[in-house]
Enzyme design. Sequence first.
Site, PDB file in Angstrom:
ATOM      1  N   GLN A  44      -2.455 -46.168  33.228  1.00  0.00           N
ATOM      2  CA  GLN A  44      -2.315 -46.172  31.919  1.00  0.00           C
ATOM      3  C   GLN A  44      -3.564 -45.867  31.331  1.00  0.00           C
ATOM      4  O   GLN A  44      -3.813 -45.327  30.080  1.00  0.00           O
ATOM      5  CB  GLN A  44      -2.037 -47.470  31.488  1.00  0.00           C
ATOM      6  CG  GLN A  44      -0.562 -48.098  32.052  1.00  0.00           C
ATOM      7  CD  GLN A  44      -0.286 -49.557  31.715  1.00  0.00           C
ATOM      8  OE1 GLN A  44      -0.732 -49.973  30.370  1.00  0.00           O
ATOM      9  NE2 GLN A  44       0.586 -50.089  32.271  1.00  0.00           N
ATOM     10  N   VAL A  79      10.255 -62.168  37.316  1.00  0.00           N
ATOM     11  CA  VAL A  79      10.392 -63.556  37.389  1.00  0.00           C
ATOM     12  C   VAL A  79      10.962 -64.287  36.139  1.00  0.00           C
ATOM     13  O   VAL A  79      10.621 -63.882  34.939  1.00  0.00           O
ATOM     14  CB  VAL A  79       8.866 -63.992  37.512  1.00  0.00           C
ATOM     15  CG1 VAL A  79       8.696 -65.490  37.331  1.00  0.00           C
ATOM     16  CG2 VAL A  79       8.304 -63.611  38.798  1.00  0.00           C
ATOM     17  N   CYS A 162      -7.489 -52.988  27.256  1.00  0.00           N
ATOM     18  CA  CYS A 162      -8.541 -51.898  26.720  1.00  0.00           C
ATOM     19  C   CYS A 162      -8.835 -51.956  25.194  1.00  0.00           C
ATOM     20  O   CYS A 162      -8.421 -51.282  24.384  1.00  0.00           O
ATOM     21  CB  CYS A 162      -8.127 -50.636  27.203  1.00  0.00           C
ATOM     22  SG  CYS A 162      -9.679 -49.608  26.974  1.00  0.00           S
ATOM     23  N   ASP A 297      -4.894 -59.060  33.128  1.00  0.00           N
ATOM     24  CA  ASP A 297      -4.541 -59.118  31.116  1.00  0.00           C
ATOM     25  C   ASP A 297      -4.043 -60.246  30.876  1.00  0.00           C
ATOM     26  O   ASP A 297      -4.098 -60.553  29.538  1.00  0.00           O
ATOM     27  CB  ASP A 297      -3.828 -57.706  31.086  1.00  0.00           C
ATOM     28  CG  ASP A 297      -4.412 -56.428  31.325  1.00  0.00           C
ATOM     29  OD1 ASP A 297      -5.590 -56.661  31.527  1.00  0.00           O
ATOM     30  OD2 ASP A 297      -3.730 -55.507  31.179  1.00  0.00           O
ATOM     31  N   THR A 306      -9.411 -54.807  30.941  1.00  0.00           N
ATOM     32  CA  THR A 306      -9.312 -53.222  31.427  1.00  0.00           C
ATOM     33  C   THR A 306      -9.241 -53.488  32.912  1.00  0.00           C
ATOM     34  O   THR A 306      -9.495 -54.314  33.856  1.00  0.00           O
ATOM     35  CB  THR A 306     -11.073 -52.866  31.371  1.00  0.00           C
ATOM     36  OG1 THR A 306     -11.745 -53.632  31.816  1.00  0.00           O
ATOM     37  CG2 THR A 306     -11.164 -53.156  29.736  1.00  0.00           C
ATOM     38  N   ALA A 308     -11.316 -51.905  34.942  1.00  0.00           N
ATOM     39  CA  ALA A 308     -12.651 -52.190  35.482  1.00  0.00           C
ATOM     40  C   ALA A 308     -12.810 -53.494  35.723  1.00  0.00           C
ATOM     41  O   ALA A 308     -13.326 -54.293  36.793  1.00  0.00           O
ATOM     42  CB  ALA A 308     -13.692 -51.436  34.551  1.00  0.00           C
ATOM     43  N   CYS A 340     -15.778 -50.357  29.492  1.00  0.00           N
ATOM     44  CA  CYS A 340     -14.792 -49.745  28.263  1.00  0.00           C
ATOM     45  C   CYS A 340     -15.424 -48.188  28.575  1.00  0.00           C
ATOM     46  O   CYS A 340     -16.395 -48.072  27.654  1.00  0.00           O
ATOM     47  CB  CYS A 340     -15.065 -50.449  27.151  1.00  0.00           C
ATOM     48  SG  CYS A 340     -13.455 -50.184  26.296  1.00  0.00           S
TER      49      CYS A 340
END
Length: 396
Positions: A44, A79, A162, A297, A306, A308, A340
């Site tokens: 993404q 789920v 992000c 997330d 992110t 990272a 970022c």
Amino acid sequence: MKNYYQIVIVGGGNAGISIASQLLRKDSTLDIAIIDGAKKHYYQPAWTLVGGGEFNIKDTERDEASVIPAGANWIQQMVQGFLPDENKVTLADGSELHYDYLITVPGIQLNWGEIKGLKENLGKHGVCSNYSFETAPYTWECIQQTKGGKAIFTNPHTPIKCGGAPQKIMYLAADYFRQNNIKSQVEFWSGGTRVFGVEKYENTLKDVIARFGINTQFFVKLSEIDGPAKIATFVGIGESNKDQVYEVAFDMIHVTPPQSAPDFIKSSPLANAAGWIDVEKHTLQHLRYKNIFGCGDAANLPVSRTGAAIRKQAPVLVNNLLDVMKGKPMSASYDGYSSCPIITGYNKLVLAEFDYNNIPTETFPFDQSKERWSMYQMKKHLLPYLYWNQILPGKM
């Protein structure tokens, strides 16, 4: 299908795949199931570049089957819920899966329906969004078709994946307009209180905003889009502008949808009051269920959501889970690192890296708050390669 696994991972995105890979690299005998109904896996972070005409959308998609690590069992379902007191996960077909340990990394949910008229108008009338595989290419069409008027870029008041993405595409659009002598007014309408949460990088972004002549408006929420009339309606959410209504005409509008943890997380015993998975922010162990871990997330971590961040969270979760499985004290700690890569124009990028305290934690031996060609090339060429070939296979 068997109904018991030693470790069950909910979510087959970046976090789920890289964690499963790292666990199996450390111990190939682990009995692991990954639950995810998605047939495709997406890179993404490149969708911003797709929206800016710099990346092929097809290169961001692969079959989910191709990224499932050897040795893991893929359960192709969604789920429905959790029974943590019984060590069970309920699947969409009503069946139950037992586990000894559970890892919850289901990613974030895009709530398109919270903005009236958005679903109906997305992909036409100049209404675009880089936040889905289907719609990102239309952003580039909108940028190219804009010949003046107003280009609006929105940023919701909710946590999003992000946090810099709504700005990245705005700077690319502004740069495109400038290079092509298009007199279009660019505007940033944000539910936040400021441009960026870390002052060192925010100072650079303020300069970028000034360079492009971008107008900014904070403390606002996008409530409605009228595509045919090309009108966006915002409502004030700050103390000074509470409930104030703004009707803004646009030629193009890039919408970042409100986001939340998935509904099956929000309604579960695993969630905190705000609906996020309730984990301890350094160990990533659930605060109430000691055989459950979570990150990424959907977790309640006070950090930019992110890839990272996940790259630093995954090894901490893996080490601490293995410690718990061996009856040892947890030995790893996550400091809130996130990164970022903020695109500020074509061939320009600021690499923001920081921790829980919003203190810069930079990788390179130079001032990363400066816009750099080299960092843009890293974002465009190196990071996608590392994602598919190093991160998902658990090598880094």
